[in-house]
Scaffold this motif. Structure first.
Motif, short mmCIF file in Angstrom:
data_model
loop_
_atom_site.label_atom_id
_atom_site.label_comp_id
_atom_site.label_asym_id
_atom_site.label_seq_id
_atom_site.Cartn_x
_atom_site.Cartn_y
_atom_site.Cartn_z
N TYR B 403 0.85 -1.27 0.16
CA TYR B 403 0.07 -0.01 -0.10
C TYR B 403 0.96 1.34 -0.08
O TYR B 403 1.97 1.50 0.72
CB TYR B 403 -0.86 0.13 1.19
CG TYR B 403 -2.09 -0.57 1.18
CD1 TYR B 403 -3.48 -0.01 0.81
CD2 TYR B 403 -2.18 -2.11 1.12
CE1 TYR B 403 -4.60 -0.72 0.88
CE2 TYR B 403 -3.32 -2.72 1.03
CZ TYR B 403 -4.53 -2.05 0.78
OH TYR B 403 -5.70 -2.82 0.93
N GLU B 404 0.34 2.26 -0.46
CA GLU B 404 1.00 3.59 -0.44
C GLU B 404 0.81 4.05 0.98
O GLU B 404 -0.16 3.69 1.51
CB GLU B 404 0.48 4.49 -1.30
CG GLU B 404 0.94 4.62 -2.81
CD GLU B 404 -0.03 5.38 -3.63
OE1 GLU B 404 -0.19 6.48 -3.10
OE2 GLU B 404 -0.41 5.24 -4.76
N SER B 406 -0.03 6.79 2.43
CA SER B 406 -1.29 7.37 2.82
C SER B 406 -2.41 6.55 2.72
O SER B 406 -3.51 7.03 3.31
CB SER B 406 -1.61 8.78 1.70
OG SER B 406 -1.80 8.26 0.52
N ARG B 407 -2.10 5.41 2.21
CA ARG B 407 -3.58 4.40 2.10
C ARG B 407 -3.52 3.18 3.18
O ARG B 407 -4.34 2.49 2.97
CB ARG B 407 -3.75 4.25 0.58
CG ARG B 407 -4.15 5.50 -0.08
CD ARG B 407 -4.86 4.94 -1.53
NE ARG B 407 -5.93 3.60 -1.45
CZ ARG B 407 -5.58 2.56 -1.66
NH1 ARG B 407 -4.54 2.14 -2.49
NH2 ARG B 407 -6.59 1.64 -1.43
N ASP B 410 -6.28 2.23 4.95
CA ASP B 410 -7.61 1.86 4.23
C ASP B 410 -7.55 0.17 4.57
O ASP B 410 -8.69 -0.22 4.61
CB ASP B 410 -7.59 2.29 3.05
CG ASP B 410 -7.71 3.77 2.61
OD1 ASP B 410 -7.61 4.49 3.57
OD2 ASP B 410 -7.30 4.12 1.62
#
Lengths: 414, 414
Positions: B403-404, B406-407, B410
């Protein structure tokens, strides 16, 4: 049973009764501590309030004074000397030492014990209080020093505090050790200096200067000097975490003798509450008392009463609301069974419901619901039972809405 | 600090240390009590464990024996005689009496105190235990008798019990009073009969018959007879509420002298656990001790340890899972600050996150996460920081997803 001599309804001196509004506030404080601690990766442990008295005596000579004067210590019926815990650190050290090899490190533990101190009750100091404790075991890194401080700051914010509401003051026991070495102090003089520094904020500046002079400590040594390495490192990590209200304060030492590294206090900046709200530090030798190699630890504590005062001076105490959502009142006592059944239907649908048994007039029942601050009332009468339609009355607005029996829960779940 | 004599890591005799798994179970029991009580319209109160000893002495001569032999009672440093509460009923009577006119009735209160008894530790009996207490004050209606019993049954079901797992046995103190009157018993003989009946299930049938004979009580009087009016009414309300595992049992009397009406016990039907799990009854005179008119009350209690044994014999104890969702490991110690920052990003998004400081090898850090049963690990290394992409590893399955930065949250919030 003698009815002649009536008993006092007063609680024991210096402790509190928690009526529902008081208990709701204590529960709010505890839930905020717990939620924030778990967010930060801490897990909860607990122990009995009863501990063998040796646990406190072993910590050092100054604690013997606390044991003999400030704790509840007594002999049990089997001749064991037992103490109601005055703080949690010796207990957690005992528990970690007991399962030392099974536990994985770093270990992040928290607890919310009630603690007991025999002292004159005053603002912020009671004979029984709840105390949040968080500790990290098994790390010597300044990153763990910084993290525990950042967590303490997050705990303040969880109660609605902003950075301007408090200041984090970090001292160092290694700095104090250096001063004592420089002055050639023995243990007794070191303890006297520690006690003096711990009282500093509670005494006039001139008195402090005089007492320091009497001890032979130049004020310049205490107030100046370069920032100790471990404090500089912690401050650097804190900056990276966006915590900007922390600073080095060489006068912060904390009262307990067991600290070995950084020590810190979170000060309330409100003029009406000039006190430390939270405090803690690093203790790298505590488990040694139980044998085996030393295990490093860092932790802090805060009491419910000091937290409550902090919230109070800022208007951060939430308004009391009971958990109960609806009161089922009953038009006549012969319908009590019907009222019980309706209440159970609502409970099965997840609605917190109280019920009356119809021993008082309907109007009085509704007054009771209002007195208990329950927001809604449903009246059970013969008409309602026959028609299968009930009114839900909002006690704040007086508004009423009608629902079929099977759909009553929808109103509350909507 | 002496290192020669090492301290014991054992807790005080007859009390428990709560390591995280034990505490999670206690928290589950307490949360289930609390949620169910609030669903039934009860609100929480609390008090200190320290009570003036008079509170227990006043209840009657038989309790003086309890005070002198089975409680923790001592003199504080100010000469006050103080007792660690052995039960909550005297405390709640004191608190209700204190604010008698301000409180609205019926009043539905619950509490989860820890209580203390000095006795030989055995299965189900410890020197410190948590005890759920629920009471309804201000009603004389059999509907309130039935409701408190129905609530106790609901509490059993909230732990996963079905109706066949327990039986509700209801007796009556008024019935016992009638027997005593019929036999011309004085208070001493009445107390002896009460004590005998309270022990009935713990002694052989022949011994019970002999002891009853010695007291001059025909067994037919104890075991037969018609159902007392208040028991019949309660059973009728219970039937209306769908509670079908309740029956009249004239031998149920409960040990405390303060009961005045129905008394009841919830018995475990499991052959390995032949005991009362919960018990209570009606006491209509308790607040008299504090002056003023009598206020009727009915309540019951259950301890955490007896609840735990009930769950244990049926496999109803939930599996332990830590609150922590993810462990942030760090490839090298110099990146500890980066790891702290990533952990804080996850916490801000509501993810319960622990973090390592990189003092141990990466492999060892992941082993620690696994030992703490934390389900996911994210490794912070220079590559991850540069690329802004991090892997989330499931420690159960070994599966990894990227995952990036910032994500990342999530994934957990999905």
């Amino acid at each position: 049973m003698s009815k002649k001599n009536t008993l006092s309804t007063e609680s024991y001196k210096g402790v509190r009764d928690f009526y529902p509004e008081d208990q709701a506030l204590l529960n709010y404080i505890i839930a905020t501590w717990r939620t924030t601690a778990e967010r930060w990766g801490f897990v909860e442990y607990h122990a009995s309030i009863l501990e063998p008295s040796e646990l406190y005596k072993a910590k050092g000579a100054d604690n013997e004074e606390i044991i003999s004067e400030q704790t509840y210590t007594f002999e049990d019926r089997g001749g064991r000397e037992v103490t109601l815990r005055p703080e949690m650190t010796p207990t957690v050290a005992r528990m970690v030492a007991q399962r030392r090899r099974e536990l994985g490190y770093p270990l992040r533990w928290y607890s919310i014990p009630n603690c007991f101190r025999y002292e004159r009750p005053q603002r912020g100091r009671l004979r029984e209080f709840w105390q949040f404790n968080a500790d990290i075991f098994g790390s010597r890194s300044s990153a763990s020093d910084a993290e525990i401080i950042a967590f303490a700051a997050a705990l303040m914010r969880a109660f609605g505090a902003t950075e301007g509401d408090f200041e984090i003051r970090i001292g160092s026991r290694t700095h104090l050790d250096e001063i004592c070495q420089e002055l050639g102090f023995d243990d007794a003089k070191k303890k006297a200096l520690l006690a003096l520094l711990d009282r500093k904020n509670k005494m006039p500046v001139a008195d402090f200067a005089r007492a320091a002079g009497d001890l032979g400590v130049p004020l310049s040594l205490l107030e100046g000097g370069k920032v100790p390495k471990e404090v500089a490192e912690a401050l650097s990590f804190l900056e990276g975490l966006g915590v900007s209200n922390a600073r080095y304060d060489p006068t912060i030492v904390r009262g307990f003798t067991y600290y070995t590294g950084i020590v810190f206090e979170i000060f309330d900046t409100h003029p009406d509450n000039n006190r430390a709200v939270m405090g803690g530090g690093r203790y790298d030798n505590l488990t040694e008392l139980f044998g085996g190699d030393p295990l490093p630890g860092i932790g802090f504590a805060v009491s419910d009463e000091v937290m409550r005062i902090f919230m109070d001076v800022r208007g951060l105490i939430p308004q009391y609301l009971p958990p109960t959502k609806v009161y089922v009142a009953v038009a006549e006592e012969s319908l009590a069974g019907e009222a019980l059944q309706l209440a159970n239907e609502l409970r099965s649908a997840g609605i917190a419901t109280a019920v009356d048994y119809g021993e008082r007039k309907l109007g009085d029942q509704i007054k009771i619901a209002s007195k208990h601050r329950i927001p809604f009332v449903i009246v059970v009468g013969q008409n309602e039972i026959t028609s299968g339609t009930f009114s839900i009355k909002n006690l704040d607005t007086g508004e009423e809405v009608s629902y079929e029996r099977s759909r009553l829960a929808d109103f509350f779940n909507a």
